[in-house]
Design a protein around this motif. Sequence first.
Motif, PDB file in Angstrom:
ATOM      1  N   ALA A 120     -35.480 -51.344-111.943  1.00  0.00           N
ATOM      2  CA  ALA A 120     -34.550 -51.116-110.835  1.00  0.00           C
ATOM      3  C   ALA A 120     -34.391 -49.626-110.535  1.00  0.00           C
ATOM      4  O   ALA A 120     -34.287 -49.229-109.378  1.00  0.00           O
ATOM      5  CB  ALA A 120     -33.187 -51.736-111.140  1.00  0.00           C
ATOM      6  N   SER A 142     -35.484 -48.024-115.858  1.00  0.00           N
ATOM      7  CA  SER A 142     -34.371 -48.857-116.314  1.00  0.00           C
ATOM      8  C   SER A 142     -34.332 -50.149-115.508  1.00  0.00           C
ATOM      9  O   SER A 142     -34.764 -50.184-114.347  1.00  0.00           O
ATOM     10  CB  SER A 142     -33.046 -48.107-116.169  1.00  0.00           C
ATOM     11  N   TYR A 143     -33.773 -51.201-116.120  1.00  0.00           N
ATOM     12  CA  TYR A 143     -33.632 -52.479-115.436  1.00  0.00           C
ATOM     13  C   TYR A 143     -32.424 -52.504-114.489  1.00  0.00           C
ATOM     14  O   TYR A 143     -32.308 -53.402-113.666  1.00  0.00           O
ATOM     15  CB  TYR A 143     -33.475 -53.624-116.439  1.00  0.00           C
ATOM     16  N   ARG A 144     -31.534 -51.560-114.636  1.00  0.00           N
ATOM     17  CA  ARG A 144     -30.311 -51.581-113.806  1.00  0.00           C
ATOM     18  C   ARG A 144     -30.352 -50.479-112.753  1.00  0.00           C
ATOM     19  O   ARG A 144     -30.965 -49.428-112.946  1.00  0.00           O
ATOM     20  CB  ARG A 144     -29.064 -51.443-114.677  1.00  0.00           C
ATOM     21  N   GLN A 145     -29.698 -50.725-111.646  1.00  0.00           N
ATOM     22  CA  GLN A 145     -29.633 -49.751-110.577  1.00  0.00           C
ATOM     23  C   GLN A 145     -28.700 -48.599-110.952  1.00  0.00           C
ATOM     24  O   GLN A 145     -27.836 -48.736-111.803  1.00  0.00           O
ATOM     25  CB  GLN A 145     -29.148 -50.409-109.280  1.00  0.00           C
ATOM     26  N   ALA A 147     -29.142 -45.959-112.652  1.00  0.00           N
ATOM     27  CA  ALA A 147     -29.160 -45.670-114.092  1.00  0.00           C
ATOM     28  C   ALA A 147     -29.292 -44.180-114.389  1.00  0.00           C
ATOM     29  O   ALA A 147     -28.907 -43.732-115.475  1.00  0.00           O
ATOM     30  CB  ALA A 147     -30.300 -46.427-114.754  1.00  0.00           C
TER      31      ALA A 147
END
Length: 338
Positions: A120, A142-145, A147
């Motif tokens: 993300a 990273s998998y999250r926005q 980050a």
Amino acid sequence: MDGGTQATLLRYRILVDLTLILARTTRRHDLLDAVHLHMGQLFVAPITMLALRGPQGQWTCLTREADRLHHKTLTPQADGLLERVWAGRLRLTNDLATYVQQEGVTLRRLDQASALPPTASWMGVPLGHPGADVTGVLSVQSYRQAAFSPQDLELLEVFAAHLSVALDNAALRERLECEAMTDELTGLGNRRRLMLEGERAMAQGPLCVALLDIQDFKQVNDERGHLVGDAVLREVAELLRTCVQPSGEAFRLGGDEFALLLPGPVGDQEPRLRQLRAALAAMPADLAAEVNLGLAGSRPGEGLDDLLGRADERMYQAKARRVFVDPPRAPAPVPPEH
């Protein structure tokens, strides 16, 4: 001192420690391992990628995602993420999906077997500069926005600058070591490399050594000149390199003297060496060469020097008799050693 300042100072201390590790690491392979081992101390990011750029623009990628480490080579794209970083058009996006959609960039998942979420947030900085020995891109994902922050990017850029220097130094060291073990005229390994590789090969199983020199080579130099002599040496070296493939290695010991490391017993080598003789006979007339050759196989309990000594003795026996392979096809009983 507030908590944010303390956290920032801690990260910079970690960065200093990592740069010291890079400075003490002299092999590129070890540097790559160090990057993936320690990047997690700087960034809360489950994915790190080191992509080294090849001479044709291809990317050799080493990626760690969670506990999974894998290699992959990517063909160059006209306008991929790595190419954008290298061109200075991309450093940080905290919403990769939207960025890709807006920019029309095609994403390639490096680990097709991964069941983990897609990236993300994406951050990448270039390594080296055009014309440098080692160039590439260092990326953190990273998998999250949202980050990563501008401070994260600054840390990554500082770390990448130190990594670029370390990679250049390691490449220089490896090149110098290679040159120190390579014969300049033929590109074969030299005597130093023979001893190093021979010790390794003897520890792995049965090994044969063939020593050979070119018949009447001094006459070639005296009558036709050293340029022709050098051409003969290069031609013989290329035939030897081809002859030992895929498991053996050829070396030039100096002058017109060569050596072959041939894994396996003596009986497996003689057909290969007879093919070499046929190839030598088929050389262009102006480069034709005959060789004197001695072949010896390893014996239990002996060292590399012993094996080389027996091969050398048989080469001189062959020179005296003008025969190509020694010993004969059917191995004779081994006499007791005194």
